[in-house]
Write a protein that holds these residues in place. Sequence first.
Motif, PDB file in Angstrom:
ATOM      1  N   TYR A  72      42.170  31.908  44.372  1.00 39.56           N
ATOM      2  CA  TYR A  72      43.593  31.861  44.670  1.00 39.56           C
ATOM      3  C   TYR A  72      44.376  31.155  43.563  1.00 39.56           C
ATOM      4  O   TYR A  72      43.800  30.472  42.709  1.00 39.56           O
ATOM      5  N   VAL A 159      46.913  34.383  36.254  1.00 40.94           N
ATOM      6  CA  VAL A 159      46.752  35.779  36.651  1.00 40.94           C
ATOM      7  C   VAL A 159      45.388  36.353  36.289  1.00 40.94           C
ATOM      8  O   VAL A 159      44.729  37.008  37.116  1.00 40.94           O
ATOM      9  N   VAL A 162      42.570  34.925  38.551  1.00 37.02           N
ATOM     10  CA  VAL A 162      42.684  35.438  39.906  1.00 37.02           C
ATOM     11  C   VAL A 162      42.254  36.903  39.958  1.00 37.02           C
ATOM     12  O   VAL A 162      41.563  37.329  40.893  1.00 37.02           O
ATOM     13  N   ASN A 166      38.825  38.261  42.048  1.00 35.69           N
ATOM     14  CA  ASN A 166      39.036  39.147  43.197  1.00 35.69           C
ATOM     15  C   ASN A 166      38.748  40.615  42.901  1.00 35.69           C
ATOM     16  O   ASN A 166      38.953  41.473  43.764  1.00 35.69           O
ATOM     17  N   VAL A 173      47.829  42.019  39.917  1.00 33.93           N
ATOM     18  CA  VAL A 173      48.059  40.605  40.232  1.00 33.93           C
ATOM     19  C   VAL A 173      49.367  40.135  39.611  1.00 33.93           C
ATOM     20  O   VAL A 173      50.137  39.391  40.229  1.00 33.93           O
ATOM     21  N   ILE A 176      52.431  41.005  41.808  1.00 30.45           N
ATOM     22  CA  ILE A 176      52.779  40.165  42.962  1.00 30.45           C
ATOM     23  C   ILE A 176      53.390  38.842  42.497  1.00 30.45           C
ATOM     24  O   ILE A 176      54.214  38.249  43.208  1.00 30.45           O
ATOM     25  N   ASN A 200      49.931  33.354  47.617  1.00 33.57           N
ATOM     26  CA  ASN A 200      48.535  33.501  48.025  1.00 33.57           C
ATOM     27  C   ASN A 200      48.366  34.381  49.266  1.00 33.57           C
ATOM     28  O   ASN A 200      47.353  35.059  49.429  1.00 33.57           O
ATOM     29  N   LEU A 203      48.518  37.757  47.880  1.00 31.02           N
ATOM     30  CA  LEU A 203      47.265  38.038  47.188  1.00 31.02           C
ATOM     31  C   LEU A 203      46.183  38.419  48.191  1.00 31.02           C
ATOM     32  O   LEU A 203      45.423  39.389  47.977  1.00 31.02           O
ATOM     33  N   LYS A 204      46.100  37.699  49.286  1.00 32.86           N
ATOM     34  CA  LYS A 204      45.088  37.986  50.311  1.00 32.86           C
ATOM     35  C   LYS A 204      45.305  39.384  50.882  1.00 32.86           C
ATOM     36  O   LYS A 204      44.333  40.125  51.127  1.00 32.86           O
TER      37      LYS A 204
END
Length: 210
Positions: A72, A159, A162, A166, A173, A176, A200, A203-204
């Motif tokens: 995150y 970025v 992350v 993920n 990314v 967002i 976050n 992101l989830k």
Amino acid sequence: MNNSVVNTARLLGAGLRALLVLTLVTGVIYPLVVTGIAQGLFPRKANGSEVEAGGKVVGSSLIGQQGYGQEYFQPRPANGLGENSVNTQYKLLLSGATNLAADNKELVKQVEGAKAKVVKDNSVPGYTVKPEDVPADAVTSSASGLDPDISPAYADLQVHRVAERNGLTVARVQKIVDDHTEGRTLGFIGEPRVNVLELNIALKDLVGKG
């Protein structure tokens, strides 16, 4: 009954009436009016600017949180926080700054350590973070220690990490981050910012979509 006693009684009576009236106006009517206006016009802000995810409240957009995993986006450091030492029945965090001067050796050590960690954590294959690229908010806490926002520069720096953690593309990314970047309030107050909790959550959701 002499005049002085009568005058004293009158003054006490007038003072009591004034106390009751002021208590009613400032202690009952005014708070009810302000609360009613706030609930009517700004219900979300009046109730703590709660943020929901998955059908439940996960925090407030006004209060920063710590403890996010490396998959995150990370918030600002919270070096000013302390723990309640009076009422030990509950574990309460106390908001505050470190009050350390800019040339304080302890603060300098904290900043250097934080900068090294930011460089190490966010350098991934194909993307290397340089110490001079690390913005100030990545290595220093706010006055409260609970700043919910980070600068767009700090969000951009994270970025690539992350995305790698993920299994997402950098472009997805980055989008967002761009979508959650807010400008200055009214165009001139404060600085551009990104709310970490809301970022976050987005992101989830993105990870869930694959």
